[in-house]
Write a protein that holds these residues in place. Structure first.
Motif, short mmCIF file in Angstrom:
data_model
loop_
_atom_site.label_atom_id
_atom_site.label_comp_id
_atom_site.label_asym_id
_atom_site.label_seq_id
_atom_site.Cartn_x
_atom_site.Cartn_y
_atom_site.Cartn_z
N SER A 243 0.83 -1.21 0.00
CA SER A 243 0.00 0.00 0.00
C SER A 243 0.87 1.26 0.00
O SER A 243 0.60 2.22 -0.73
CB SER A 243 -0.92 0.01 1.22
N ASP B 51 -7.56 -0.21 -4.46
CA ASP B 51 -8.34 1.00 -4.76
C ASP B 51 -8.26 2.00 -3.62
O ASP B 51 -8.15 3.22 -3.84
CB ASP B 51 -9.80 0.63 -5.04
N ARG B 52 -8.31 1.51 -2.38
CA ARG B 52 -8.23 2.40 -1.21
C ARG B 52 -6.87 3.10 -1.16
O ARG B 52 -6.78 4.29 -0.83
CB ARG B 52 -8.46 1.62 0.09
N ILE C 235 -4.93 3.81 -3.72
CA ILE C 235 -4.88 4.82 -4.79
C ILE C 235 -5.67 6.06 -4.37
O ILE C 235 -5.22 7.20 -4.55
CB ILE C 235 -5.43 4.23 -6.10
N LYS C 236 -6.85 5.84 -3.77
CA LYS C 236 -7.65 6.98 -3.30
C LYS C 236 -6.92 7.75 -2.20
O LYS C 236 -7.00 8.98 -2.13
CB LYS C 236 -9.00 6.48 -2.78
N ASP D 235 -2.96 6.43 -13.55
CA ASP D 235 -3.21 5.51 -14.66
C ASP D 235 -1.94 4.70 -14.91
O ASP D 235 -0.92 5.27 -15.34
CB ASP D 235 -3.61 6.28 -15.92
N LYS E 295 -8.44 -6.29 -4.46
CA LYS E 295 -8.65 -5.13 -5.33
C LYS E 295 -9.16 -3.93 -4.52
O LYS E 295 -8.81 -2.79 -4.79
CB LYS E 295 -9.65 -5.48 -6.43
N GLU E 296 -10.01 -4.21 -3.51
CA GLU E 296 -10.55 -3.13 -2.69
C GLU E 296 -9.43 -2.39 -1.96
O GLU E 296 -9.45 -1.16 -1.83
CB GLU E 296 -11.56 -3.67 -1.67
#
Length: 281
Positions: free
Chosen positions: A65, A105-106, A108-109, A80, A101-102
């Motif tokens: 992460s 995504d977290r 990246i956010k 991207d 995947k979750e």
């Protein structure tokens, strides 16, 4: 047999039966308890192993992460993967480690939401055997991170974590990417270093402490690009990252080595910590 002897015989026989019965009951109940406790211990071992594996997986995912955030922040906040080769390489590593995947995504956010002043902050301390130690972090609030590290250090008896300065001068910070040494000559490794724009290539041991590798060195933030360049040329990168290479090493006795490993492992589990580096030989 006389009446007196018969009475004595019956008395002794009844006593033997009594003690034998008690002994058998004791043995039987002991065996039952042993079996029950053995099963209990077996379950405890399974639970303990699972917990250890979960903690290890959690640490790996935590580091990945941080890698995602770093890959985005140090490459123009580009999220991207098609236009951010370092992020693309990190995401491939995430998939290999079955990172959900979750969680990706977290991360990246989180990188997008973080303030633009997120940057590297270096802290340092003197460890067992007078070994110099450097803690590498990525943070948008150095003061908060500094207090957090000192609070954690106090729990294990380290008097103070200092802000990077005097100790950090005894290290050179470099980015690195490693490939297996097998079937690659020094001449070929040197040519490869020139092709991928590495500053230097040296013989080394992989992060797993077992495999012999060629370690390509470059600027601290260039390790991701070196990994991409090596992968594009068909090489499997065994490990990569940023490290502090000591200019002078310090020998430690076995007790101090064990203590230092434990301290390093504790710090590496903390949030915001990218790595812990020492000059222990």
């Amino acid at each position: 047999m006389s009446v007196v002897n018969l009475v004595r015989y019956c008395s002794v026989t009844s006593r033997l039966s009594y003690f034998t019965a008690r002994s058998l009951l004791t043995v039987e109940s002991t065996n039952c308890d042993a079996r029950r406790h053995a099963g209990h211990a077996h379950w405890q071992n399974i639970a303990k192993t699972k917990s250890a594996n979960d903690q290890l997986k959690g640490r790996v995912i935590g580091k990945l992460s941080s890698k995602i955030v770093t890959a985005i922040k140090l490459n123009g906040n580009i999220v991207d993967p098609q236009y951010n080769a370092v992020l693309r390489s990190v995401l491939e590593e995430c998939r290999k480690n079955n990172m959900p995947k979750e969680t990706i995504d977290r991360s990246i956010k989180r990188a997008i939401a973080q303030k633009d002043n997120t940057k590297q902050a270096i802290y340092e301390f003197v460890g067992p055997g007078r070994a110099f130690c450097v803690i590498e972090t990525m943070t948008d609030n150095p003061k908060r991170t500094y207090n957090y590290l000192n609070k954690s250090a106090a729990k294990i008896g380290i008097p103070e974590i200092a802000k990077g300065g005097q100790i950090a001068e005894f290290f050179d910070q470099r980015g690195y990417a490693c490939i297996e040494k097998a079937n690659i000559t020094e001449e070929k490794a040197t040519e490869l270093a020139i092709e991928i724009n590495a500053e230097e290539v040296i013989e080394s041991i992989d992060d797993d402490g077992v495999r012999e590798v060629w370690k390509f060195l470059g600027p601290p933030a260039f390790y991701g690009q070196m990994k991409v360049n090596l992968t594009q040329r068909g090489h499997n990168v065994t490990c990569d990252g940023s490290e502090f290479i000591p200019k002078v090493t310090v020998p430690l006795n076995e007790r101090d080595k064990v203590l230092l490993r434990q301290i390093v492992a504790m710090f590496e589990e903390l949030d915001s910590v990218e790595g812990v580096h020492t000059n222990a030989a």
